[in-house]
Enzyme design. Structure first.
Site, mmCIF file in Angstrom:
data_model
loop_
_atom_site.group_PDB
_atom_site.id
_atom_site.type_symbol
_atom_site.label_atom_id
_atom_site.label_comp_id
_atom_site.label_asym_id
_atom_site.label_seq_id
_atom_site.Cartn_x
_atom_site.Cartn_y
_atom_site.Cartn_z
ATOM 1 N N TYR A 38 -55.168 -22.482 -7.175
ATOM 2 C CA TYR A 38 -55.708 -23.088 -8.393
ATOM 3 C C TYR A 38 -56.994 -22.400 -8.851
ATOM 4 C CZ TYR A 38 -52.603 -26.716 -6.515
ATOM 5 O OH TYR A 38 -51.533 -27.393 -5.973
ATOM 6 N N HIS A 39 -56.956 -21.062 -8.866
ATOM 7 C CA HIS A 39 -58.124 -20.285 -9.289
ATOM 8 C C HIS A 39 -57.759 -19.295 -10.403
ATOM 9 C CE1 HIS A 39 -59.641 -20.887 -4.875
ATOM 10 N NE2 HIS A 39 -59.787 -21.977 -5.610
ATOM 11 N N PRO A 40 -57.161 -19.753 -11.512
ATOM 12 C CA PRO A 40 -56.782 -18.805 -12.567
ATOM 13 C C PRO A 40 -58.007 -18.267 -13.298
ATOM 14 C CG PRO A 40 -56.454 -21.038 -13.337
ATOM 15 C CD PRO A 40 -56.820 -21.144 -11.874
ATOM 16 N N ASP A 86 -55.018 -14.878 -10.115
ATOM 17 C CA ASP A 86 -55.125 -16.133 -9.364
ATOM 18 C C ASP A 86 -55.155 -15.798 -7.883
ATOM 19 O OD1 ASP A 86 -55.234 -18.873 -8.875
ATOM 20 O OD2 ASP A 86 -53.086 -19.199 -9.121
#
EC number: 1.1.99.1
Length: 549
Positions: A464-466, A290
Site C-alpha cells: 500500500y505504498h503507491p 509500489d
C-alpha cells in the site's frame, strides 16, 4: 466560496500544507475533503489498524486490473476516504527513507530535493521521542515514538539478525538506516497520530482555514491558469475559487485522475475519453510504483504471541483497556521491531524491508493457524517494475484504472526468492530456538525456484505504498508533470504535492516522505527561501561493495 489557496485532499501532504500555508495568518486556505470524520476507536486505536482499511466508510476501496504476473489476481489498492486521508487508515509505521533515495531524486531531475535538502524538513516536522540526537526533530507537530516492546519475540528477531551477522541500528531514521532495530510509529498517548491530528486540527482552529466536505470533480482552468475547483456537494455542482493557487494532494491514484479530468495528461488518452486537451503531458498517470510484500509465518512453540488475544472476548478486553485507560495492547500497532537489509554485495543501500509481528495472522485479523506464532512482512523495496493510472471514463465518479504491472522485471523474481531464503536463515538462528515451530507459510515443501515463484504468484500483495504518477523533474523532461517547485508544467497557478510527485519510490513506508513533501512544498508555494541544507553525512556500510552484511 474562495480562498487564496485551495487544497484538494486532507491526507498526509494536504494537511501539512494547510498548516504551513496558513501559519502566518496572511493567507486564507480551503481544504476540500470527501471523506468523513476520523473520530472513533477503529481509527484512533493503534491496534485496530486492520479495521478502517476494510471499511468502505474510510477507504476508497480501489482494485487493480488483473495482474498478469500474479495469476491475474486483482490486488487491493486502499486509499483513505476520511479526514487525514491514508494517514488515518495506515499502519502508522514511520520511515523517512534512505539518503540515497533522495539523492536519486535529484539525479532524476528534482533539483533541490537531495538528502541534504530534505533532512531539515524531516527535522522541522518531527517531535521525536528517543531518536538519535542531532539527527531528529524534537519540537515539530508530528509525534514519533517506539512501541512498548514488551513481547520477547521482538527481541528474539533483533538478536537473530545479530547472530546472522547483520548490522544493528539504534535509530533507522537517524544516521544509520541499515540493520535490525526497533520500529517507530506515529502514535502519541495511546492514539494514532495522523496528519489530521498533527496538522489539520491545529490549522482548523485558525480563522483563515476552512474544511469543505465535498467531491472534487475537476480543476477549473481559464486561459492557461487554474482558477478554482469544480465540486459537488448536496447534489449541487459549485466552484471553489482559488485567488492564488490550487494544490492537488489527492493521492497517487486520484491526483493524476483529477489532472486528466481537467484536460491535463496524455493527449491521445484524453481524446479517447472525450475530454478537451488543455495541456498535453504524457507523464500524467505513468511511472506508477509500489512496494510488494508477503507474509512469512512460523508456529511458536511457546505461548508468548498475541494469539491468546484473538478471540472476540479478549479483543473486547483489550479495547476496553484502551478506551478507558489508554493502556494495554491497544496502544501499539504491534509492529515494534524491524530490519532494513541489503540483498547482495554491491548493493549500496538497503533494499529489503522487514516488519516483525508477534502473531501469525492475516491482515483481516484471522489467525493463520490454530496456534501461537509469529511472522514478518517482507519485501524487496526497489523494484524496477512500473505501472500506470488512467481514466475509466470522463465520469468523475468512475474509479481510475490501476495497472501496477507487478513483477514485470526479471530482477524482482530473483530478489523475492532471496527474501524467502534469507528469512529462513534469520528464523533459523539460535535466538529463535526457544520459539521456532513448523513453518506455516510458505511451507517447508516450498524450496526450488519454481516452487517459490508459484508461492509468490499467489501470495504477494501490495504494501500500500503507491507513488510516482505525477513525476517531479526538470521542465525539459517530457515525462515530468511537475517541476522541482511542484508547479504543474504548462499551467499557471496549479501544483501537485503528495506521493504522486516522487520520481522514484523511497525505501520504506511512504507516510513520512509524503508529509515531508507537504512541508517542503509549502515553502516553495509561499516563495520562501528553503531551509538551509544539512551538512550531516549518513552512515553507509563500508563493506557494501563486498558483503551483504
Amino acid at each position: 466560496m474562495q480562498a487564496d489557496f485551495v487544497i484538494i485532499g486532507s491526507g498526509s501532504a494536504g494537511s501539512a500544507l494547510a498548516y504551513r500555508l496558513s501559519e502566518d495568518g496572511r493567507n486564507s486556505v480551503i481544504v476540500l475533503e470527501f471523506g468523513g470524520s476520523d473520530v472513533g476507536p477503529f481509527i484512533q486505536m493503534p491496534a485496530a489498524l486492520a479495521w478502517p482499511m476494510s471499511m468502505n466508510r474510510y477507504n476508497w476501496g480501489y482494485l487493480s486490473e488483473p495482474e498478469p504476473n500474479l495469476n491475474n489476481r486483482r490486488i487491493t489498492a486502499p486509499r483513505g476516504k476520511v479526514i487525514g486521508g491514508s494517514s488515518s487508515i495506515n499502519g502508522m509505521v514511520y520511515v523517512r527513507g534512505h539518503s540515497e533515495d533522495f539523492n536519486r531524486w535529484e539525479e532524476l531531475g528534482a533539483q533541490g530535493w537531495a538528502y541534504a535538502d530534505v533532512l531539515p524538513y524531516y527535522k522541522r516536522m518531527e517531535h521525536s521521542h528517543g531518536g538519535e540526537e542531532g539527527w531528529r526533530g524534537t519540537d515539530g507537530p508530528l509525534h514519533v515514538q517506539r512501541g512498548p516492546v514488551k513481547n520477547p519475540l521482538f527481541h528474539a528477531f533483533i538478536e537473530a539478525g545479530k547472530e546472522a551477522g547483520f548490522e544493528v541500528t539504534e535509530d533507522y531514521n537517524g544516521s544509520k538506516q541499515e540493520g535490525f532495530g526497533l520500529m517507530e510509529q506515529t502514535t502519541w498517548r495511546g492514539r494514532r497520530w495522523s496528519a489530521a491530528s498533527a496538522y489539520l486540527r491545529p490549522a482548523l482552529k485558525r480563522p483563515n482555514v476552512e474544511l469543505i466536505r465535498c467531491f472534487a470533480r475537476k480543476i477549473v482552468i481559464e486561459n492557461g491558469r487554474a482558477t478554482g475547483v469544480e465540486i459537488e456537494r448536496g447534489g449541487r455542482i459549485e466552484v471553489v475559487k482559488a485567488n492564488r493557487e490550487v494544490i492537488v494532494s489527492a493521492s497517487s491514484f486520484n491526483s493524476p485522475k483529477l489532472l486528466m479530468l481537467s484536460g491535463i495528461g496524455p493527449a491521445a488518452h484524453l481524446k479517447e475519453m472525450g475530454i478537451d486537451v488543455k495541456v498535453d503531458r504524457p507523464g500524467v498517470g505513468q511511472n506508477l510504483q509500489d512496494h510488494m510484500e508477503f507474509y512469512f509465518q512460523q508456529v511458536s512453540t511457546k505461548p508468548v504471541s498475541l494469539y491468546s488475544w484473538l478471540p472476540w472476548f479478549w479483543q473486547g478486553v483489550a479495547g476496553a483497556q484502551w478506551l478507558f485507560f489508554k493502556r494495554g495492547l491497544g496502544i501499539s500497532n504491534q509492529f515494534e521491531s524491524c530490519a532494513f537489509l541489503r540483498s547482495a554485495p554491491g548493493v549500496k543501500q538497503p533494499d529489503i524491508q522487514y516488519h516483525f509481528l508477534p502473531v501469525a495472522i492475516s491482515y483481516d485479523g484471522k489467525a493463520a493457524a490454530k496456534s501461537h506464532g509469529f511472522q514478518v512482512h517482507v519485501g524487496y523495496n526497489l523494484s524496477k517494475s512500473r505501472g500506470n493510472v488512467s481514466l475509466r471514463s470522463s465520469d468523475p465518479k468512475a474509479d481510475p484504472v490501476i495497472r501496477f504491472n507487478y513483477m514485470s522485471h526479471p530482477e524482482d523474481w530473483e530478489k523475492f526468492r532471496h527474501c524467502v531464503r534469507l528469512t529462513r536463515e534469520i528464523f533459523g538462528q539460535k535466538a529463535f530456538d526457544l520459539y521456532r515451530g513448523p513453518e506455516i507459510q510458505p511451507g517447508e515443501k516450498v524450496q526450488t525456484d519454481e516452487e517459490i515463484d508459484g508461492f509468490l504468484r499467489e501470495h504477494l500483495e501490495s504494501a500500500y505504498h503507491p507513488c510516482g504518477t505525477c513525476k517531479m523533474g526538470a521542465k525539459d523532461d517530457p515525462m515530468a508533470v511537475v517541476d522541482p517547485e511542484t508547479r504543474v508544467i504548462g499551467v499557471d497557478g496549479l501544483r501537485v504535492a503528495d506521493s504522486s510527485i516522487f520520481p522514484h519510490i523511497t525505501y520504506g513506508n511512504l507516510n513520512a516522505p509524503s508529509i515531508m513533501t507537504g512541508e517542503k512544498s509549502a515553502d516553495h508555494i509561499l516563495g520562501r527561501q528553503p531551509l538551509a541544507r544539512s551538512n550531516q553525512e549518513p552512515w553507509i556500510n563500508p563493506r557494501w561493495a563486498v558483503s551483504d552484511r
